[in-house]
Write a protein that holds these residues in place. Structure first.
Motif, mmCIF file in Angstrom:
data_model
loop_
_atom_site.group_PDB
_atom_site.id
_atom_site.type_symbol
_atom_site.label_atom_id
_atom_site.label_comp_id
_atom_site.label_asym_id
_atom_site.label_seq_id
_atom_site.Cartn_x
_atom_site.Cartn_y
_atom_site.Cartn_z
ATOM 1 N N ALA A 1 30.894 -23.399 74.520
ATOM 2 C CA ALA A 1 30.987 -24.352 73.531
ATOM 3 C C ALA A 1 29.634 -24.978 72.881
ATOM 4 O O ALA A 1 29.780 -26.091 72.422
ATOM 5 C CB ALA A 1 31.823 -25.324 74.285
ATOM 6 N N GLN A 2 28.488 -24.547 73.293
ATOM 7 C CA GLN A 2 27.574 -25.163 72.975
ATOM 8 C C GLN A 2 27.113 -24.879 71.381
ATOM 9 O O GLN A 2 26.156 -25.889 71.197
ATOM 10 C CB GLN A 2 26.243 -24.489 74.053
ATOM 11 C CG GLN A 2 26.477 -24.835 75.270
ATOM 12 C CD GLN A 2 25.299 -24.261 76.112
ATOM 13 O OE1 GLN A 2 24.567 -23.429 75.596
ATOM 14 N NE2 GLN A 2 25.340 -24.532 77.412
ATOM 15 N N ALA A 3 27.612 -24.089 70.904
ATOM 16 C CA ALA A 3 27.400 -23.981 69.247
ATOM 17 C C ALA A 3 28.274 -24.875 68.422
ATOM 18 O O ALA A 3 28.248 -24.715 67.118
ATOM 19 C CB ALA A 3 27.443 -22.485 68.958
ATOM 20 N N ASP B 1 39.505 -25.343 64.287
ATOM 21 C CA ASP B 1 39.473 -24.512 65.317
ATOM 22 C C ASP B 1 39.309 -24.989 66.709
ATOM 23 O O ASP B 1 39.841 -24.960 67.846
ATOM 24 C CB ASP B 1 38.682 -23.306 65.047
ATOM 25 C CG ASP B 1 38.970 -22.664 64.084
ATOM 26 O OD1 ASP B 1 40.095 -22.561 63.618
ATOM 27 O OD2 ASP B 1 38.151 -21.883 63.408
ATOM 28 N N LEU B 2 38.201 -26.043 66.789
ATOM 29 C CA LEU B 2 38.087 -26.650 68.093
ATOM 30 C C LEU B 2 39.138 -27.533 68.711
ATOM 31 O O LEU B 2 39.607 -27.915 69.673
ATOM 32 C CB LEU B 2 36.667 -27.803 67.977
ATOM 33 C CG LEU B 2 36.388 -28.564 69.115
ATOM 34 C CD1 LEU B 2 36.138 -27.647 70.414
ATOM 35 C CD2 LEU B 2 35.025 -29.297 68.830
ATOM 36 N N THR B 3 39.598 -28.292 67.554
ATOM 37 C CA THR B 3 41.026 -29.095 67.925
ATOM 38 C C THR B 3 42.025 -28.477 68.537
ATOM 39 O O THR B 3 42.796 -28.881 69.449
ATOM 40 C CB THR B 3 41.423 -29.810 66.563
ATOM 41 O OG1 THR B 3 40.178 -30.562 65.895
ATOM 42 C CG2 THR B 3 42.308 -30.940 66.698
ATOM 43 N N GLY B 4 42.289 -27.219 67.995
ATOM 44 C CA GLY B 4 43.535 -26.455 68.609
ATOM 45 C C GLY B 4 42.962 -25.538 69.748
ATOM 46 O O GLY B 4 44.000 -24.859 70.275
ATOM 47 N N ARG C 1 42.457 -23.593 76.056
ATOM 48 C CA ARG C 1 41.905 -23.115 77.160
ATOM 49 C C ARG C 1 40.464 -22.657 77.241
ATOM 50 O O ARG C 1 39.987 -22.534 76.109
ATOM 51 C CB ARG C 1 42.642 -21.967 77.781
ATOM 52 C CG ARG C 1 42.501 -20.690 77.063
ATOM 53 C CD ARG C 1 43.535 -19.474 77.581
ATOM 54 N NE ARG C 1 43.495 -18.302 76.598
ATOM 55 C CZ ARG C 1 44.304 -18.239 75.669
ATOM 56 N NH1 ARG C 1 45.349 -19.152 75.563
ATOM 57 N NH2 ARG C 1 44.308 -17.147 74.673
ATOM 58 N N GLY C 2 39.744 -22.433 78.380
ATOM 59 C CA GLY C 2 38.215 -21.868 78.267
ATOM 60 C C GLY C 2 37.401 -23.187 78.049
ATOM 61 O O GLY C 2 37.812 -24.364 78.151
ATOM 62 N N ASP C 3 36.227 -22.952 77.799
ATOM 63 C CA ASP C 3 35.221 -23.976 77.780
ATOM 64 C C ASP C 3 35.494 -25.131 76.498
ATOM 65 O O ASP C 3 35.218 -26.139 76.774
ATOM 66 C CB ASP C 3 34.005 -23.272 77.339
ATOM 67 C CG ASP C 3 33.284 -22.316 78.445
ATOM 68 O OD1 ASP C 3 33.780 -22.777 79.749
ATOM 69 O OD2 ASP C 3 32.065 -21.786 78.480
ATOM 70 N N LYS C 4 35.953 -24.679 75.365
ATOM 71 C CA LYS C 4 36.005 -25.759 74.362
ATOM 72 C C LYS C 4 37.174 -26.721 74.698
ATOM 73 O O LYS C 4 37.370 -27.628 74.317
ATOM 74 C CB LYS C 4 36.372 -24.858 73.010
ATOM 75 C CG LYS C 4 35.381 -24.038 72.420
ATOM 76 C CD LYS C 4 35.796 -23.426 70.969
ATOM 77 C CE LYS C 4 34.422 -22.622 70.490
ATOM 78 N NZ LYS C 4 34.902 -22.194 69.386
ATOM 79 N N ALA C 5 38.520 -26.072 75.497
ATOM 80 C CA ALA C 5 39.475 -27.026 76.045
ATOM 81 C C ALA C 5 38.759 -27.856 77.031
ATOM 82 O O ALA C 5 38.995 -29.360 76.882
ATOM 83 C CB ALA C 5 40.463 -26.235 76.665
ATOM 84 N N ARG C 6 37.782 -27.643 77.967
ATOM 85 C CA ARG C 6 37.190 -28.606 78.756
ATOM 86 C C ARG C 6 36.444 -29.696 78.015
ATOM 87 O O ARG C 6 36.250 -30.657 78.270
ATOM 88 C CB ARG C 6 36.566 -27.780 79.838
ATOM 89 C CG ARG C 6 37.117 -26.969 80.564
ATOM 90 C CD ARG C 6 36.586 -26.206 81.622
ATOM 91 N NE ARG C 6 35.529 -27.014 82.388
ATOM 92 C CZ ARG C 6 34.610 -26.612 83.132
ATOM 93 N NH1 ARG C 6 34.086 -25.200 83.291
ATOM 94 N NH2 ARG C 6 33.712 -27.412 83.873
ATOM 95 N N LEU C 7 35.434 -29.179 76.925
ATOM 96 C CA LEU C 7 34.833 -29.888 76.002
ATOM 97 C C LEU C 7 35.716 -30.925 75.563
ATOM 98 O O LEU C 7 35.475 -32.252 75.343
ATOM 99 C CB LEU C 7 34.148 -29.105 75.138
ATOM 100 C CG LEU C 7 33.499 -29.920 74.042
ATOM 101 C CD1 LEU C 7 32.384 -30.763 74.519
ATOM 102 C CD2 LEU C 7 32.832 -28.843 72.841
#
Length: 421
Positions: free
Chosen positions: A333-335, A380-383, A386-392
């Protein structure tokens, strides 16, 4: 010093008799009207300094729309006959003149005392309506008729007179529930705040907060003729524009500028919503829902200053140091720092992420370089589910609360020095 206007020239010593004599009760009513008018001439009239400008404006509207007002207010039959004969005579004598000529004769004070009495009696009846909805209904009928039959003089009446706020509000042309422009000169004089409000424009976000939407407008959205996941956004945005009109006046375009909503999006969104709200009473349900929201805002002791939040975050993005804390254990999610900044802005301001100052200049101007790509990245981030982006996303929700608190309290501490959520 302004030159005094000439007298009307009416001969009151030998007034023409009414076609039918007045009954004692009718004469008494007219004498009482005269007494009330005399009372308004005192240094501190109870109705305010704009009583007579209102009375004159309504009298002029009655003349140019006659006999439309006959169903809205009454006058003794003998006087109504005199008024009808006077207006027919004026129309006959001015029928072949260019529009705009002999304006004083068309809308000015009649020379006959009986005709003047009829006009004043009917005008006072209309202005005495205590129910704002009833006054609005009557004035809208006169305004529509005046605009259709004599737009030039209708505009002239509005432009030349300073009207009280209740009358200006009632006369304001409407289209699909919003203030509308009917011609040159009408906008600044009639597009007043459409209701008395305790809240201000600063308390209105770009999107009506979800809790208001669920309580008051979700039912309306469910009845739209086109099923779409965008319906809620269209309704929430339109509600915000209507709230802006309620407190500041102006048209939906003025509200869009006030809330930093791009005018093209505001226009297209309202068009889509109106098309999907076809059916008897559908749009009235929307307006009733927004009015219920306004009533809630009026009752609140503390309100969120969304304008302050938008101003505080105009040039803001999550700084690199704080981003490292938020995503140190989320390598995938760092990018997406800028997309995450857009989401935080949208959460804190209750704004639409596509109108973020990181995507559009000032939030409502042209798209910045890379703006479309950032918009897609944010979507895309809003949707993420799961994974790192969901935790973010979970961490950004808590971080957004911290940023909102900082905006609201005006703390001098750097919000980005707060501990990670």
């Amino acid at each position: 010093m302004r030159k005094p206007r000439p007298l009307c020239g009416a001969d009151l010593s030998t007034p023409a008799p009414a076609r039918r004599p007045l009954k004692p009760a009718q004469l008494t009513a007219l004498l009482q009207l005269q007494e009330r008018l005399d009372q308004h001439l005192t240094p501190h009239p109870s109705s305010g300094p704009l009583f007579f400008p209102d009375l004159v404006a309504v009298s002029q509207l009655i003349k140019i729309t006659w006999p439309a007002a006959d169903s809205l207010a009454s006058a003794p039959a003998a006087l109504a006959d005199e008024l009808d004969a006077h207006i027919e005579d004026v129309r006959r004598r001015t029928a072949d003149l260019p529009q705009g000529h002999n304006g004083r004769e068309v809308i000015g004070p009649p020379p006959q005392a009986a005709v003047t009495a009829a006009l004043l009696a009917m005008s006072e009846q209309l202005l005495a309506r205590q129910n704002a909805a009833h006054l609005h209904e009557a004035m809208q009928m006169l305004a529509r008729t005046a605009h259709a039959t004599d737009r030039l003089r209708f505009t002239g009446i509005i432009r030349r007179r300073q009207l009280s706020e209740p009358l200006a509000r009632a006369l304001s042309p409407q289209r699909h529930g919003f203030h509308a422009t009917t011609g040159p000169g009408t906008s600044g004089h009639l597009r007043v705040a459409s209701r008395p409000c305790r809240f201000t424009a600063a308390h209105i976000p770009q999107l009506l907060p979800a809790h208001f939407y669920e309580r008051h407008l979700a039912g309306f959205a469910a009845q739209l003729t086109v099923a779409s996941r965008f319906n809620a956004r269209l309704v929430r945005r339109a509600a915000a524009l209507k709230l802006a009109e309620m407190t500041c006046g102006g048209t939906w375009a003025d509200g869009a500028r006030l809330l930093a909503i791009p005018p093209g999006h505001a226009h297209s969104g309202l068009g889509q919503l109106r098309a999907r709200a076809q059916g008897v009473g559908s749009w009235e349900r929307f307006l009733a829902g927004v009015d219920a929201v306004a009533a809630e805002l009026d009752r609140q002791e503390q309100r969120i200053d969304y304008a302050r939040r938008r101003g505080a975050l105009t040039d803001w993005a999550i700084p690199e140091e704080r981003w490292a804390v938020l995503t140190g254990d989320l390598p995938n999610a760092q990018a997406v720092r800028r997309a995450a900044s857009v989401l935080v802005w949208a959460r804190v301001t209750e704004g639409e992420y596509l109108f973020s100052p990181l995507i559009r200049a000032g939030g409502y101007g042209p798209r910045l370089d890379g703006g479309p790509d950032l918009g897609r990245e944010t979507k895309d981030l809003t949707g993420a589910r799961r994974g790192d982006k969901a935790r973010l996303l979970e961490r950004l929700a808590l971080y957004s609360e911290e940023i909102a608190d900082w905006c609201d309290t005006a703390s001098k501490a750097d919000p980005d020095s707060l501990a990670a959520g």
